[in-house]
Design a protein around this motif. Structure first.
Motif, PDB file in Angstrom:
ATOM      1  N   LYS A 239       9.622  16.198  38.057  1.00  0.00           N
ATOM      2  CA  LYS A 239       9.814  16.690  36.690  1.00  0.00           C
ATOM      3  C   LYS A 239      10.808  17.838  36.573  1.00  0.00           C
ATOM      4  O   LYS A 239      10.949  18.660  37.485  1.00  0.00           O
ATOM      5  CB  LYS A 239       8.466  17.158  36.117  1.00  0.00           C
ATOM      6  CG  LYS A 239       7.381  16.086  36.066  1.00  0.00           C
ATOM      7  CD  LYS A 239       7.797  14.838  35.306  1.00  0.00           C
ATOM      8  CE  LYS A 239       6.619  13.933  35.029  1.00  0.00           C
ATOM      9  NZ  LYS A 239       6.992  12.513  34.987  1.00  0.00           N
ATOM     10  N   PHE A 240      11.424  17.890  35.415  1.00  0.00           N
ATOM     11  CA  PHE A 240      12.295  19.008  35.041  1.00  0.00           C
ATOM     12  C   PHE A 240      11.466  20.042  34.274  1.00  0.00           C
ATOM     13  O   PHE A 240      10.852  19.722  33.260  1.00  0.00           O
ATOM     14  CB  PHE A 240      13.435  18.497  34.150  1.00  0.00           C
ATOM     15  CG  PHE A 240      14.193  19.580  33.434  1.00  0.00           C
ATOM     16  CD1 PHE A 240      14.807  20.615  34.140  1.00  0.00           C
ATOM     17  CD2 PHE A 240      14.314  19.573  32.047  1.00  0.00           C
ATOM     18  CE1 PHE A 240      15.511  21.611  33.474  1.00  0.00           C
ATOM     19  CE2 PHE A 240      15.032  20.561  31.371  1.00  0.00           C
ATOM     20  CZ  PHE A 240      15.623  21.583  32.086  1.00  0.00           C
TER      21      PHE A 240
ATOM     22  N   CYS B  55      -2.545  18.760  31.463  1.00  0.00           N
ATOM     23  CA  CYS B  55      -1.438  17.951  30.939  1.00  0.00           C
ATOM     24  C   CYS B  55      -0.794  17.148  32.059  1.00  0.00           C
ATOM     25  O   CYS B  55      -0.292  16.066  31.838  1.00  0.00           O
ATOM     26  CB  CYS B  55      -0.422  18.802  30.190  1.00  0.00           C
ATOM     27  SG  CYS B  55       0.959  19.441  31.163  1.00  0.00           S
TER      28      CYS B  55
ATOM     29  N   TYR C  49       1.903  17.693  33.865  1.00  0.00           N
ATOM     30  CA  TYR C  49       3.358  17.683  34.019  1.00  0.00           C
ATOM     31  C   TYR C  49       3.818  18.401  35.287  1.00  0.00           C
ATOM     32  O   TYR C  49       4.755  17.961  35.939  1.00  0.00           O
ATOM     33  CB  TYR C  49       3.999  18.306  32.786  1.00  0.00           C
ATOM     34  CG  TYR C  49       5.485  18.101  32.695  1.00  0.00           C
ATOM     35  CD1 TYR C  49       6.004  16.903  32.220  1.00  0.00           C
ATOM     36  CD2 TYR C  49       6.378  19.100  33.069  1.00  0.00           C
ATOM     37  CE1 TYR C  49       7.375  16.705  32.123  1.00  0.00           C
ATOM     38  CE2 TYR C  49       7.748  18.913  32.969  1.00  0.00           C
ATOM     39  CZ  TYR C  49       8.245  17.716  32.495  1.00  0.00           C
ATOM     40  OH  TYR C  49       9.599  17.526  32.400  1.00  0.00           O
TER      41      TYR C  49
ATOM     42  N   CYS D 263      -0.949  24.981  31.790  1.00  0.00           N
ATOM     43  CA  CYS D 263      -2.335  24.687  31.409  1.00  0.00           C
ATOM     44  C   CYS D 263      -3.315  25.608  32.124  1.00  0.00           C
ATOM     45  O   CYS D 263      -4.480  25.680  31.751  1.00  0.00           O
ATOM     46  CB  CYS D 263      -2.695  23.240  31.715  1.00  0.00           C
ATOM     47  SG  CYS D 263      -1.733  22.031  30.806  1.00  0.00           S
TER      48      CYS D 263
ATOM     49  N   MET E 209      -3.019  16.044  25.829  1.00  0.00           N
ATOM     50  CA  MET E 209      -2.094  17.076  26.322  1.00  0.00           C
ATOM     51  C   MET E 209      -2.770  17.923  27.384  1.00  0.00           C
ATOM     52  O   MET E 209      -2.350  19.043  27.654  1.00  0.00           O
ATOM     53  CB  MET E 209      -1.604  17.937  25.157  1.00  0.00           C
ATOM     54  CG  MET E 209      -2.688  18.429  24.229  1.00  0.00           C
ATOM     55  SD  MET E 209      -1.971  19.187  22.744  1.00  0.00           S
ATOM     56  CE  MET E 209      -3.393  19.166  21.640  1.00  0.00           C
TER      57      MET E 209
ATOM     58  N   PHE F  47       5.502  10.736  30.657  1.00  0.00           N
ATOM     59  CA  PHE F  47       5.673  11.723  29.603  1.00  0.00           C
ATOM     60  C   PHE F  47       6.884  11.293  28.764  1.00  0.00           C
ATOM     61  O   PHE F  47       7.656  10.428  29.190  1.00  0.00           O
ATOM     62  CB  PHE F  47       5.881  13.104  30.215  1.00  0.00           C
ATOM     63  CG  PHE F  47       4.691  13.565  31.020  1.00  0.00           C
ATOM     64  CD1 PHE F  47       3.733  14.406  30.468  1.00  0.00           C
ATOM     65  CD2 PHE F  47       4.501  13.126  32.329  1.00  0.00           C
ATOM     66  CE1 PHE F  47       2.618  14.813  31.202  1.00  0.00           C
ATOM     67  CE2 PHE F  47       3.397  13.535  33.067  1.00  0.00           C
ATOM     68  CZ  PHE F  47       2.448  14.368  32.495  1.00  0.00           C
TER      69      PHE F  47
ATOM     70  N   GLU G 241       6.737  20.821  29.952  1.00  0.00           N
ATOM     71  CA  GLU G 241       7.730  19.800  29.607  1.00  0.00           C
ATOM     72  C   GLU G 241       8.563  20.318  28.440  1.00  0.00           C
ATOM     73  O   GLU G 241       8.046  20.474  27.329  1.00  0.00           O
ATOM     74  CB  GLU G 241       7.039  18.493  29.200  1.00  0.00           C
ATOM     75  CG  GLU G 241       8.015  17.384  28.826  1.00  0.00           C
ATOM     76  CD  GLU G 241       7.329  16.178  28.184  1.00  0.00           C
ATOM     77  OE1 GLU G 241       6.140  16.277  27.841  1.00  0.00           O
ATOM     78  OE2 GLU G 241       8.003  15.143  28.012  1.00  0.00           O
TER      79      GLU G 241
ATOM     80  N   LEU H 292       1.487  14.318  26.832  1.00  0.00           N
ATOM     81  CA  LEU H 292       2.218  15.520  26.446  1.00  0.00           C
ATOM     82  C   LEU H 292       2.228  16.487  27.620  1.00  0.00           C
ATOM     83  O   LEU H 292       1.167  16.825  28.147  1.00  0.00           O
ATOM     84  CB  LEU H 292       1.555  16.205  25.244  1.00  0.00           C
ATOM     85  CG  LEU H 292       1.830  15.615  23.850  1.00  0.00           C
ATOM     86  CD1 LEU H 292       1.340  14.182  23.732  1.00  0.00           C
ATOM     87  CD2 LEU H 292       1.188  16.470  22.784  1.00  0.00           C
ATOM     88  N   GLY H 293       3.410  16.937  28.011  1.00  0.00           N
ATOM     89  CA  GLY H 293       3.502  17.924  29.088  1.00  0.00           C
ATOM     90  C   GLY H 293       3.245  19.321  28.561  1.00  0.00           C
ATOM     91  O   GLY H 293       4.089  20.199  28.606  1.00  0.00           O
ATOM     92  N   GLY H 294       2.052  19.479  28.019  1.00  0.00           N
ATOM     93  CA  GLY H 294       1.661  20.713  27.332  1.00  0.00           C
ATOM     94  C   GLY H 294       1.937  20.599  25.853  1.00  0.00           C
ATOM     95  O   GLY H 294       2.939  20.007  25.426  1.00  0.00           O
TER      96      GLY H 294
END
Lengths: 151, 733
Positions: free
Chosen positions: A35-36, A96, A98, A132, B78, B226, B356, B403-405
C-alpha cells in the motif's frame, strides 16, 4: 529494462528507473497488497522484503533492484498460513486493514533476527503507523507469532 | 441525533426471478477463494457487478442449495466491525449456521432502482448497529418465517409446528427436517400475512458473543481490495494539487515543464486545482505534477495565519451566542460563590489522515458511470456522482470498497467530483490518487475551538455554578447540510459540554459559531473529541483548588446517576485509582457521554525530568447499553483511544499564508507502537431504552485523562493541545 523476481516470478519492468518499487509493484506487476501511505518511508504501509530484508518500497527506485528478489504480502506464504498471518487472525488485529500488509511484512522480517523479542525491541523495530490504533493487539500478535515460530 | 427511532416495519420484497447483470460491466480480474471453512466470510470483493444473486430470498439474503447464506450489508466497513455485527444480528433471527454466512456490500445502484430497499447507507455517528439493528432483526426473522412456511407447505403441516435452528427446519411431530438450501427457492415466493415479531434483547443467544471479524482474513494476505486497488483495462493515472489556500482558484499553469515527460497524457485544469494524467503508473503523474508551478488566486484568506485565527476566536468569545443548555441561574449563583474560577481551553485544527489517502477510480461512459472508491455513504455518493456527471442516479454504479480508514473523512466524495472532471477531460478510465500532503492539507478539518469556563464553588470546594462558552466553526454550514427538526445550536458545537453528566445546579452552555476560510467536518466524535478534554481538565482544576480527589469529586457530582457512576467506578477500580505511584508518574481520570454511550478512562503517565510524556497504561470502562460483538467493541475502545491520543499528544495543523503547513507524517506526527499504552477495556452494558455507539466514545476522554495525569505527575496544567507544545520539564534536566 530492470529484471527482478517478485514472489518467485521473474518480471521485466518497463517503467523508468527512478520509479519506486511500490508503484512498479502496484501499477506494472499488478500486485496491490502493498500500500501507498506517505511516499517518504515514514509510515511503512509499503513494506516488502528485498532479498529478505524489510524495506519501505515507496523509497526504493527500481534502478537499484536489478536481479533482486522481492517478496510482497501476496508471496509471504503460499496459503496465507505464515505464523505472523495466523497470529494476526488469532488476535483479530486488523481494523481498516490498510496498513496491515506493511505491519505483517515488517514483523515477519523482524522475527527472523529477533526470534524472542522483548517489548523494547518491538518498539524500536516495528515503527509502522496504524491510524486505527491496533497496537495493543498488534503487540500481542507479534509475541504470539514468535511463540508459534519457536514451537 | 438519535439512532433509535427507526420504524421496524419492513418493506416486503418479492423474489427477483432472474439475475440481472448490468450492461457494460468491467472485468476486474479480482478473485479470492471463499473462506467457508471455519467462520463467516466476506465475499470475493465488495465491488460486485449489480448486486443480484439467483438464490435470493429477498434483496438482503440469498441461500444457495448447499446452505451457504449470502447476507448483504448496506453500511461501510472501515475497521469498526459492522460488516460482522450486522450479519450477526440477521443471523440471530435467521437461525442460520454462522460458518456458512458470506457477506457482501449491498448495491447502492440497486437501492436506487428498487425504491430504497436497503434504506440509507451511511456509516457515521457510530450508528451502523443502533440505526440498523431492528431492521436487521426484522430481515432475519422474516426470512426465517418464510423458510418455515415453505417447509410447512412441503409437509402440509401448520407452520407453528415447525422450528428453525442451525439452517434446518424441523417438524416437531414427525421429526422430519429440511435444510435451508432445500427451501430457499420456495421461501422466495412466499409472502407472509404479517411480519413476525423480533426478539427482545433478553432472548438473544448469538448476539453478545465475541466473534472474529469476517474481514480480517483478507486483510492479512493482501487480497482485501481498497478503493486505491481498483484496476481497469485502459486505465490511466492522475495526480492532483489544489490551491494551497482553501477557497482559492487556479489562475494559470505553464505546461511546458512536463512536455515529453514519460507517459504524460494531459494537464487538466480544474477551477481550484491542477491534475496531471499519465499512462502506466501513478508515479509518472506525480513526478510530472511536481514539475508544474501553478499560479493561484489565493483570495482574501491568503494572509491568514494560526495566531490571527486564535486571536479572532478569542475576540469572538463575547460575540452573539446561541444557548445550548441553561439550567438554574448561573450569574446569580456566581455572585454567591465562595470562590470563582475562569480558564480558557483551546484545541487546534486537525486533519483526519486515514492511512489510505483520498482516491477514486472512475469510468465515465455516455450512459453509465462506474466509481470505485471507499465511502462512508455509498447512496449519497451515487446521487452526488450522478449530479457531477450529468447522468441519472440509476446510471451510476458506485462500487464501495474496504475503507482504509474513515473517521468521518470518507463522507464528502470531493475526490469523486475531481475524478469525474478529469475523466471528462481524458475520456478514459482514470484513477486519481491524492498524495499524503494533499490529503493532509486539503482535508475538511476538525475545527479549531475555544472554551471559556467560569465556575463558582461553595466553601466546600464543590461547584454550584458553571458556564461554558464555546467558539468554534459550524460543521453543518461547511458541509451544507441541515439536521431536520434541529432546535438550538448544532449538537457538535457543544458535544461533551451540553451533555455533561454532572449535577451542577446552575449550568449554562453557549456557543459562538465563527466560520473561517477553512472547511470543517465531522471528525471522530465531532465536538466531543476536543470539548471533553476541556471540561474534564477544568473540572480537575476545580478539584485541585478545593483539595478534592478528582475521582471523588466526580462521584459527588454524579450522585443519582447510577449508569455514569458504574462506568466511572469501573475505570477507577480497574485502573488502580489511588494506589501509590513513583515520583514523576501520575494518574488522570475522565468521563463522557458520546453517541448515547458512556466512557470513562484512567490514564497512567510518566513525565521525564526533561518533560517527555509517556502514556504507560489506560483503563477503559464503556457502557454501550447493549453489546452485539464484545470483541469489536473492545477493539474500537483501543483504537478510538489511540486516535484521540495522537491528537492530544501531537495533533496540530499550522496555518501560514492561509495554507496548512504540515503535509506528511514527518511533520504531522502519529502515535506508533512505541508510544502506545497498555490498554485494558471493561464492558459494562447497562441496558435501557437506547442503544449506544462504539466507534467514537473512546476518542473524547483520552486527552483529559492524560492531561490530568500530567498534572498529577508534575503540577502543570495543560490548557491547550497538543501536549507536545508544552514545557513539562521539572527544571532539573
Amino acid at each position: 529494462m530492470i529484471t527482478l523476481t517478485v514472489n518467485g516470478t521473474q518480471h521485466e519492468l518497463t517503467l523508468e528507473p527512478d520509479t519506486p518499487l511500490l508503484w512498479a509493484l502496484r501499477d506494472e506487476v499488478g500486485l496491490t497488497g502493498t500500500k501507498f501511505g506517505c511516499g517518504i518511508a515514514q509510515c511503512g504501509a509499503c513494506t516488502v522484503h528485498i532479498n529478505g530484508v524489510a524495506m519501505r518500497s515507496c523509497s526504493v527506485p527500481i534502478a537499484s533492484l536489478q536481479g533482486a528478489s522481492v517478496t510482497t504480502i501476496e508471496g509471504l506464504s503460499p496459503d496465507a498460513k505464515h505464523p505472523v498471518q495466523q497470529a494476526w487472525i488469532a488476535e483479530d488485529v486488523p481494523q481498516c486493514g490498510y496498513c496491515q500488509s506493511g505491519q505483517i511484512m515488517a514483523t515477519a522480517a523482524f522475527l527472523k533476527t529477533h526470534p524472542a523479542p522483548t517489548d523494547a525491541e518491538i518498539d524500536a523495530n516495528i515503527t509502522n503507523i496504524c491510524r486505527c490504533g491496533t497496537y495493543e493487539r498488534l503487540r500481542r500478535a507479534i509475541h504470539r507469532a514468535a511463540d508459534m515460530m519457536k514451537a | 441525533m438519535d439512532g433509535n427511532d427507526f420504524a421496524p416495519a419492513l418493506t416486503r420484497r418479492h423474489f427477483i426471478v432472474t439475475a440481472v447483470t448490468a450492461a457494460g460491466g468491467l472485468a476486474l480480474g479480482i478473485g479470492m477463494a471463499p473462506r467457508l471453512a471455519q467462520a463467516a466470510a466476506v465475499t470475493a470483493q465488495p465491488w460486485d457487478e449489480g448486486g443480484y444473486d439467483p438464490h435470493e430470498i429477498d434483496a438482503w439474503i440469498a441461500i444457495d442449495p448447499d446452505d451457504s447464506v449470502l447476507i448483504r450489508y448496506q453500511r461501510s466497513e472501515m475497521g469498526q466491525g459492522s460488516m460482522t455485527a450486522l450479519p450477526m444480528i440477521i443471523s440471530e433471527e435467521l437461525q442460520c449456521d454462522w460458518s456458512k454466512v458470506r457477506v457482501e456490500y449491498a448495491s447502492p445502484n440497486r437501492n436506487i432502482r428498487e425504491n430504497k430497499v436497503y434504506g440509507d447507507m451511511f456509516s457515521n455517528g457510530s450508528r451502523s448497529v443502533r440505526a440498523s439493528r431492528q431492521k436487521m432483526q426484522q430481515v432475519g426473522a422474516s426470512a426465517r418465517e418464510r423458510l418455515i412456511a415453505a417447509a410447512a407447505a412441503r409437509w402440509n403441516v401448520p407452520a407453528p409446528e415447525c422450528t428453525a435452528a442451525s439452517s434446518v427446519v424441523t417438524h416437531a411431530g414427525s421429526g422430519r427436517t429440511l435444510r435451508y438450501g432445500e427451501l430457499a427457492a420456495d421461501a422466495a415466493k412466499i409472502t407472509l400475512a404479517s411480519e413476525p415479531a423480533i426478539k427482545t434483547p433478553d432472548k438473544f443467544t448469538f448476539i453478545g458473543k465475541p466473534m472474529p471479524r469476517i474481514d480480517v482474513p483478507p486483510k492479512v494476505d493482501g487480497s482485501a481490495k481498497f478503493g486505491i486497488d481498483a484496476q481497469l483495462p485502459d486505465m490511466v493515472f492522475a495526480a492532483i494539487v489544489a490551491c494551497p489556500v482553501a477557497g482559492g482558484t487556479l489562475k494559470s499553469v505553464d505546461e511546458s515543464p512536463v512536455a515529453g515527460a514519460p507517459g504524460v497524457l494531459k494537464v487538466v485544469r480544474l477551477p481550484d486545482a491542477v491534475a496531471v494524467v499519465a499512462t502506466g503508473s501513478y508515479w509518472r503523474a506525480k513526478q510530472a505534477l511536481a514539475k508544474l508551478q501553478p499560479e493561484w488566486d489565493v483570495g482574501p484568506a491568503g494572509d491568514i495565519d494560526s495566531a490571527q485565527l486564535s486571536s479572532a476566536f478569542r475576540a469572538a468569545l463575547d460575540g452573539p451566542a446561541q444557548t445550548a443548555r441553561n439550567s438554574g441561574d448561573v450569574d446569580k449563583a456566581m455572585q454567591g460563590a465562595a470562590k470563582t474560577f475562569e480558564a480558557i481551553y483551546e484545541t487546534p485544527y486537525l486533519s483526519h489522515s486515514p492511512m489510505e489517502p483520498m482516491n477514486a477510480t472512475v469510468h465515465l461512459q455516455p450512459d453509465r458511470l462506474d466509481v470505485w472508491f471507499g465511502t462512508q455513504d455509498a447512496l449519497e455518493a451515487t446521487e452526488k456522482a450522478a449530479h457531477w456527471s450529468g447522468l441519472k442516479p440509476e446510471q451510476v454504479f458506485v462500487h464501495n470498497a474496504f475503507l482504509g480508514g474513515g473517521f468521518g473523512r470518507r463522507d464528502a466524495s470531493d475526490e469523486v467530483e475531481q475524478a469525474i472532471a478529469i475523466a471528462k477531460a481524458v475520456q478514459r478510465p482514470v484513477k486519481l490518487i491524492w498524495t499524503r500532503e494533499e490529503d493532509t492539507r486539503h482535508d475538511k478539518f476538525r475545527p479549531h475551538a475555544l472554551v471559556r469556563f467560569k465556575a463558582g464553588v461553595g466553601s466546600d470546594g464543590v461547584p454550584t455554578a458553571w458556564s461554558m462558552r464555546v467558539v468554534t466553526s459550524s460543521i453543518l454550514a461547511s458541509a451544507k447540510i441541515t439536521f431536520p427538526g434541529l432546535k438550538g445550536p448544532e449538537p457538535m458545537a457543544t458535544a461533551g459540554l451540553s451533555n455533561n453528566g454532572y449535577n451542577v445546579p446552575n449550568t449554562r452552555v453557549d456557543v459562538v459559531l465563527k466560520n473561517t476560510h477553512l472547511p470543517v467536518w465531522f471528525w471522530r466524535a465531532p465536538g466531543a473529541n476536543q470539548h471533553v478534554f476541556a471540561i474534564e481538565s477544568f473540572l480537575d482544576e476545580i478539584a485541585a483548588a478545593g483539595g478534592h480527589d478528582p475521582y471523588q469529586l466526580r462521584r459527588k457530582l454524579l450522585a443519582g446517576r447510577p449508569d455514569w457512576l458504574k462506568v466511572l467506578d469501573t475505570a477507577a477500580e480497574k485502573g488502580d485509582w489511588g494506589k501509590p505511584l513513583a515520583p514523576g508518574r501520575g494518574r488522570g481520570i475522565a468521563i463522557c457521554e458520546d453517541t448515547d454511550s458512556l466512557c470513562a478512562q484512567v490514564a497512567e503517565v510518566t513525565v521525564s525530568p526533561r518533560g517527555q510524556v509517556k502514556v504507560d497504561r489506560v483503563t477503559v470502562a464503556i457502557d454501550t447499553r447493549y453489546v452485539v460483538n464484545p470483541l469489536t467493541i473492545a477493539e474500537q475502545m483501543e483504537g478510538g483511544l489511540i486516535y484521540g491520543l495522537s491528537a492530544a499528544l501531537y495533533g496540530k495543523l499550522t496555518i501560514r499564508n492561509g495554507a496548512v503547513v504540515e503535509g506528511n507524517f514527518d511533520t504531522y506526527r502519529m502515535v506508533r507502537l512505541a508510544q502506545a499504552p497498555k490498554i485494558d477495556v471493561h464492558l459494562v452494558p447497562g441496558g435501557g431504552e437506547k442503544w449506544g455507539g462504539a466507534g467514537e466514545p473512546s476518542t473524547p476522554p483520552i486527552g483529559g485523562a492524560v492531561a490530568n495525569a500530567i498534572f498529577a505527575a508534575t503540577g502543570k496544567r495543560v490548557r491547550s493541545l497538543p501536549i507536545m507544545d508544552h514545557d513539562l520539564s521539572s527544571g532539573s534536566a
